[in-house]
Enzyme design. Structure first.
Site, PDB file in Angstrom:
ATOM      1  N   GLU A 157      15.409  -5.946 -24.615  1.00  0.00           N
ATOM      2  CA  GLU A 157      13.943  -6.436 -24.467  1.00  0.00           C
ATOM      3  C   GLU A 157      13.815  -7.924 -24.213  1.00  0.00           C
ATOM      4  OE1 GLU A 157      12.016  -3.736 -27.359  1.00  0.00           O
ATOM      5  OE2 GLU A 157      10.950  -5.691 -28.127  1.00  0.00           O
ATOM      6  N   HIS A 215      37.509   8.099 -25.329  1.00  0.00           N
ATOM      7  CA  HIS A 215      37.639   9.471 -24.604  1.00  0.00           C
ATOM      8  C   HIS A 215      36.024   9.891 -24.072  1.00  0.00           C
ATOM      9  CE1 HIS A 215      41.479   9.969 -26.633  1.00  0.00           C
ATOM     10  NE2 HIS A 215      40.827   8.999 -27.410  1.00  0.00           N
ATOM     11  N   LYS A 246       2.409   0.746 -24.783  1.00  0.00           N
ATOM     12  CA  LYS A 246       1.544   1.019 -26.227  1.00  0.00           C
ATOM     13  C   LYS A 246       0.143   1.246 -25.984  1.00  0.00           C
ATOM     14  CE  LYS A 246       4.249  -1.866 -29.612  1.00  0.00           C
ATOM     15  NZ  LYS A 246       4.065  -3.123 -30.573  1.00  0.00           N
TER      16      LYS A 246
HETATM   17  O1  PA5 Z   1      11.524  -7.243 -30.944  1.00  0.00           O
HETATM   18  C1  PA5 Z   1      10.069  -6.929 -30.927  1.00  0.00           C
HETATM   19  O2  PA5 Z   1       9.258  -7.631 -30.931  1.00  0.00           O
HETATM   20  C2  PA5 Z   1       9.921  -5.207 -31.131  1.00  0.00           C
HETATM   21  O3  PA5 Z   1      10.934  -4.426 -31.107  1.00  0.00           O
HETATM   22  C3  PA5 Z   1       9.196  -5.213 -32.371  1.00  0.00           C
HETATM   23  O4  PA5 Z   1      10.093  -5.506 -33.477  1.00  0.00           O
HETATM   24  C4  PA5 Z   1       8.792  -3.778 -32.636  1.00  0.00           C
HETATM   25  O5  PA5 Z   1       7.862  -3.363 -31.449  1.00  0.00           O
HETATM   26  C5  PA5 Z   1       7.941  -3.444 -33.844  1.00  0.00           C
HETATM   27  O6  PA5 Z   1       6.898  -4.417 -34.011  1.00  0.00           O
HETATM   28  P1  PA5 Z   1       6.132  -4.534 -35.278  1.00  0.00           P
HETATM   29  O7  PA5 Z   1       6.993  -5.408 -36.226  1.00  0.00           O
HETATM   30  O8  PA5 Z   1       4.923  -5.532 -34.678  1.00  0.00           O
HETATM   31  O9  PA5 Z   1       5.695  -3.210 -35.794  1.00  0.00           O
END
Ligand code: PA5
Length: 438
Positions: free
Chosen positions: A286, A315, A429
């Site tokens: 990410e 394996h 989203k």
């Molecule tokens: O790393 C990130 O920013 C995302 O993975 C968020 O942690 C994830 O989308 C969850 O977001 P939030 O904490 O606002 O619910």
């Protein structure tokens, strides 16, 4: 003081794996760029643009987190932890790794990381609400998966304990000021642990996001922070070319950009670190998979991380890593000392070709499997590195988190991208909401 972790990168070099490895010239050439990346990252921290590097110094936050966890532990025996992505994976990883070190803690139950109704129903059905604390974790306070799970859990809680009593069963970990969860928490009177504005989800494991559930479980979060601190201090003091986390980043970015080694495998040889692999997979993917560089040019960069598990995936995956396309960089995590001294029984002596196993400790077997796999990969000119930890303890886990956070921040700078946003996730989203509101 011995260092909590060590990075052995000799099999990433040309001397070990020929043209598939990094050359000394290349490393010399990149020294200035690496140092600039390190200074940039420190500058972001000093200017408070990014706060994650400072987590080990947040002693007040740690004390507050521990106090609240201790108070709630006197009232409840289970903590239902609801979160997704960066608000979920760190606590899960540390809990899997460290549950064996916990003292007098609550049982942790994780949910909210998916909208699968069957899974959620099964988890919730197993809870005794009168003894359950809910820790809802969402920085934005708007995320569909954990918030929808929370609304179900809250409704069942209220049905059992009544509206008045429900608030003391809930701790919200969220933004200090904004978001629907924050507003709800204020309205209903939950305890709230704030997530600093300048720490993004996947860099937040060392904030109350990860630390509160771990403290509830009875895990020593101060030791986690001290392990992280040791890696952070080394990073601040070291020249970038001598710093293990910076080198890890450099080898991986160069491998990707110069040699098309864009599949980055993390393979701990310890089942307790399997979830850690998933945490790594998120922070690497990410943070580094981006369409635009910092100048706004379209670049579509980013390696593909894989979370493998040794020895199990020998394996399953190793055949591919050994003989398939030479486009992978493998990093093993070796644990020097396992808690258990379990041995193969001596009667293995009577069992044909397996007699060499008689009396061997499993800890020795698993380390031999790691070394054998590393040797074979090297012989096949497949670059591989090794992170060595003495044991699986709060200190080494804290060190591992900080190591990979720094490596990710540095890699982001080397790719010239913003490692801290996730516009691609936001796009999905928005589209999902449009289906649900149509
Ligand atoms: O790393 C990130 O920013 C995302 O993975 C968020 O942690 C994830 O989308 C969850 O977001 P939030 O904490 O606002 O619910």
């Amino acid at each position: 003081m011995p260092k909590p972790i060590r990075y052995d990168h000799k099999n990433m070099l040309r001397e070990a794996v020929g043209l598939h490895g990094a050359s000394k010239n290349e490393l010399t050439r990149e020294a200035t760029r690496l140092e600039t990346a390190k200074h940039g990252l420190l500058e972001d921290f000093r200017k408070k643009k990014q706060g994650w590097l400072g987590c080990p110094d947040e002693t007040k936050m740690a004390e507050k987190t521990i106090k609240l966890a201790e108070r709630k532990s006197k009232l409840f025996d289970t903590c239902l932890v609801l979160g997704i992505g960066g608000s979920d994976l760190g606590a899960r990883a540390a809990h899997q790794a460290l549950a064996h070190t916990a003292k007098h803690g609550m049982k942790l139950v994780f949910a909210g990381g998916n909208t699968d109704p069957d899974e959620l129903e099964t988890v919730l059905a197993g809870l005794d609400w009168s003894k359950t604390l809910i820790n809802i974790i969402s920085k934005s306070g708007e995320t569909i998966e954990p918030m929808s799970a929370f609304l179900v859990a809250r409704e069942r809680l209220v049905k059992t304990v009544g509206r008045k009593d429900a608030a003391r069963h809930i701790v919200a970990t969220t933004d200090a000021k904004e978001g629907s969860l924050r507003k709800l928490a204020e309205k209903e009177g939950y305890d709230v642990l704030p997530i600093p504005k300048n720490i993004g989800g996947r860099f937040s494991v060392l904030t109350p996001v990860g630390l509160f559930p771990l403290a509830c479980a009875g895990i020593d979060i101060k030791k986690i922070l001290s392990g992280a601190d040791s890696v952070k201090n080394d990073f601040v003091k070291n020249k970038a070319t001598k710093d293990p986390a910076c080198l890890f980043a450099l080898f991986h970015v160069l491998g990707d950009t110069e040699r098309r080694q864009n599949i980055h495998v993390l393979m701990p040889y310890s089942s307790r670190l399997q979830e850690f692999g998933r945490w790594f997979r998120q922070i690497w993917a990410e943070s580094l998979g981006k369409k635009y560089n910092s100048d706004g040019d379209v670049v579509h960069v980013g390696p593909t991380p894989i979370a493998a598990l040794g020895a199990t995936d020998q394996h399953s995956q190793i055949q591919l890593y050994m003989e398939g396309p030479n486009n992978k960089l493998v990093t093993f995590i070796e644990v020097t000392r396992f808690d258990s001294r379990l041995k193969v029984p001596h009667n293995a002596k009577t069992i044909g070709d397996l007699k060499f196993l008689a009396g061997l400790e499993f800890g020795r077997i698993i380390r031999a499997e790691l070394k054998g796999t590393a040797d074979a990969l090297t012989a096949n000119k497949r670059p591989n590195g090794r992170i060595v930890v003495a044991d699986i303890s709060p200190k080494t886990i804290g060190a591992l988190f900080m190591f990979f956070e720094i490596a990710t921040g540095i890699a982001g700078r080397l790719y010239s991208i913003n490692a801290y946003d996730q516009p691609g996730v936001e796009e999905g989203k928005v589209a999902t909401r449009s289906y649900l509101t149509a």
